[in-house]
Each structure stands twice: as C-alpha cells, then as structure tokens.
Write an enzyme that holds these catalytic residues in place. Sequence first.
Site, PDB file in Angstrom:
ATOM      1  N   LYS A  80       0.791  -1.216  -0.099  1.00  0.00           N
ATOM      2  CA  LYS A  80      -0.089  -0.015  -0.004  1.00  0.00           C
ATOM      3  C   LYS A  80       1.007   1.183  -0.014  1.00  0.00           C
ATOM      4  O   LYS A  80       2.156   1.245   0.357  1.00  0.00           O
ATOM      5  CB  LYS A  80      -0.750   0.135   1.304  1.00  0.00           C
ATOM      6  CG  LYS A  80      -2.065  -1.114   1.180  1.00  0.00           C
ATOM      7  CD  LYS A  80      -3.114  -0.780   0.130  1.00  0.00           C
ATOM      8  CE  LYS A  80      -3.939  -2.025   0.254  1.00  0.00           C
ATOM      9  NZ  LYS A  80      -3.547  -3.534  -0.291  1.00  0.00           N
ATOM     10  N   ASP A  81       0.388   2.390  -0.230  1.00  0.00           N
ATOM     11  CA  ASP A  81       1.036   3.667  -0.274  1.00  0.00           C
ATOM     12  C   ASP A  81       1.611   4.110   0.851  1.00  0.00           C
ATOM     13  O   ASP A  81       1.385   3.998   1.681  1.00  0.00           O
ATOM     14  CB  ASP A  81       0.006   4.812  -0.900  1.00  0.00           C
ATOM     15  CG  ASP A  81      -0.678   4.524  -2.100  1.00  0.00           C
ATOM     16  OD1 ASP A  81      -1.667   3.533  -2.125  1.00  0.00           O
ATOM     17  OD2 ASP A  81      -0.226   5.164  -3.098  1.00  0.00           O
ATOM     18  N   ARG A  82       2.926   4.595   0.432  1.00  0.00           N
ATOM     19  CA  ARG A  82       3.597   5.324   1.532  1.00  0.00           C
ATOM     20  C   ARG A  82       2.738   6.856   1.886  1.00  0.00           C
ATOM     21  O   ARG A  82       2.491   7.148   2.925  1.00  0.00           O
ATOM     22  CB  ARG A  82       4.994   5.706   1.148  1.00  0.00           C
ATOM     23  CG  ARG A  82       5.666   6.317   2.381  1.00  0.00           C
ATOM     24  CD  ARG A  82       7.122   6.629   2.051  1.00  0.00           C
ATOM     25  NE  ARG A  82       7.275   7.520   0.669  1.00  0.00           N
ATOM     26  CZ  ARG A  82       7.123   8.867   0.661  1.00  0.00           C
ATOM     27  NH1 ARG A  82       6.891   9.591   1.757  1.00  0.00           N
ATOM     28  NH2 ARG A  82       7.133   9.461  -0.408  1.00  0.00           N
ATOM     29  N   ALA A 347      -0.270   4.550  -5.454  1.00  0.00           N
ATOM     30  CA  ALA A 347      -0.502   3.189  -5.979  1.00  0.00           C
ATOM     31  C   ALA A 347      -1.816   2.692  -5.428  1.00  0.00           C
ATOM     32  O   ALA A 347      -2.297   3.131  -4.257  1.00  0.00           O
ATOM     33  CB  ALA A 347       0.555   2.312  -5.976  1.00  0.00           C
TER      34      ALA A 347
END
Length: 350
Positions: A80-82, A347
């Site tokens: 998962k996204d930062r 993302a």
Amino acid sequence: MTESELLGPRAHGEPCGSAVLKAVAEDFQVDEVLDIPLAGEGEHLWLWVEKRNLNTEEAARRIARAAGVPLKLISYAGLKDRQALTRQWFSLHLPGKSDPDLAAAEDEGLRILKRQRHSRKLQRGAHSANGFRLRLTRLTGDPEQLEARLQRIRQRGIPNYFGAQRFGFDGGNIHEARHFAQQGRFPEQRNRRSRLLSAARSLIFNRLLAERVAAGSWDRAQPGDLLAFTDSRSFFPAGVEECSDPRLAALDLHPTGPLWGRGESPAAGASQALEQSAAGGEALLRDWLVEAGMEHERRILRLPIGGLTWHYPAPDILQLEFVLPSGCFATALVRELVELAEQTDTACGF
C-alpha cells in the site's frame, strides 16, 4: 521516461482540468477489502493496521521488531501507499506463543486497530479489492465537463493501465530491468527481482493496451480475444457469439491482455498478432521474462469502477469514492479526469 511513454493515450479525451493529489496523507485513503472469516484462534495473529506516510514494508519491519520475531514471520496481502492514509491486514506467525506487546511499533504513523487469531497466515494477493477515498484539491475545470466525464467513466470504465508508479521514479525500474536483461542476469535480492520483473511485464501490457485504446477496441471484444470476468484469473476464447455476450455491456466481462511469460500468447488471429507486435517492441524485456521462467497470465483491459460516487466539499475540492480489484491503480482513474499539478508516488496496491 515520461508518463505518456509508460502508459498510453487516454480513452475519454483530454483532461477536464487540473488538481493536486496528496497535498496531505488524508487526501489519499485506501482500505483493503479482505473477505476471509477469521477463526478467532490459531497460531497466527492478524492485525488490522492503519498507517500514515509509511510504506508496507517498513510497517512490517516495525511490527517484527516490536514482536521480537524475524521479518520473514510477518505477512501481508499487498503493498500500500507510503504517502497516504491506508488500512490493511498483517499476520504474525506465533506458534505456541501468546500475543506480544506491540506498543513499540505504534506512533502517529502506525496504529493497530484490531487483533484476531487465525489458523492460517495471510497470503500475498489474498485481498479481493481496495476501497478508495481520494480528495483532489486546488481543482480547476468546468463543473459540467467534470460531471459528464465522471458519468462516462462510471458507465464505461477506464483502460486498466499499470500506473506510472509501478515503473519507479522517471521509469527507473525499467532502466534497471533493461540493464539486467542486457547482461542476461537477474537481481539476487528476491524483492528487487520481483519488482523489476513486474515492471517489465507491466510495460509490455501497457504497450498492448495503448494500441487497443488508440484503435478504440479496449472496451469491446473481438474474435480471437481472451475474455475474463472482473474478479477472475481464468479466461476463455472469444468467437463471434462471445463478442455479443450481454455481460460485456454490463461491465462484468472484459477483453484481456498479456502478462508476458513462457509460450506464445493463447490469443488468436488479429488479437494474437497485436500482442506479439507489442511484445516484439520490447524484445529484450520479453525474452528476459521468458528466461526468468515467468508463466503467461492475463489482465483485463477494461477496468470497471465499483461504487463510484463524488461530491464537492468545497468549490475547489472534488472527493471521489470507489472500489477497485486488487492490483489496479486509482491514478488510472484520476488520469482520465484531470491533469495532476503535482505528480506523486501513488498506487492502489498489488
């Protein structure tokens, strides 16, 4: 490499305006959808974790350190996204051990919201979908144009491009993959190898999809295509009869493109020729994927947007809510709507 080089033409026309995505983490929220009933007992401890401005791998390292276990005992379904506010599941393998004190893992960037035991570990790719809440700020554009575009996206879906973030900053993952391919070798580190092979496959898929978008055939079946349902990894060939299946119009069934691997494309006729041509344009990466032993897989060309709704919290802020299958990119939707004033790493998880 620019975004246009990594993706391809838009399907619904030029952007309707511009906006900023991810001015703050709360502007990009992702919730993992995992349809697995937990047993309440077993040697695996499952954690529902909220993280802010923290990537999945670093969250896993924090949990491992706090639990006093090797990192290899920590599992998660997807990355998962930062730069986002995300909620996802992790599991810890703790045979014969009680629940550890994980307070040391928590701070403003990571909170453990729920804990539950289960008999099995969390497998990669186990989540069925991701729910998104995106907030586009500093929005410019004609509201009527934006409304019409959103209605069109809801009715027709969008091209299922892999987002530019799959390829790294300025296409760095592709440059690196080509370097290894030219030398006929592979990275020794497992994560790095996986990342570069994935980027190479994604580029070939995007090349094929770009051709279908340019031809106007990305959202309709043609004889020789291989068709798949939205949430299925299996596929079947399309003849003349299958091309008029009403489930295509209902956005339940879609034409697919190749995730390149060993063997010829199982598509036929003009569809196979187009896939071979797209892969031939990246022959170095194509042959590298085959040498790596990757198996040929398929990915839907058209992405339906589940439960898409929108509203304006302020005149220059547009909030979108929707659900995407795992492995699909929310930024592919944003790209069909507006031009981002600030491109950032985003993302949907994969």
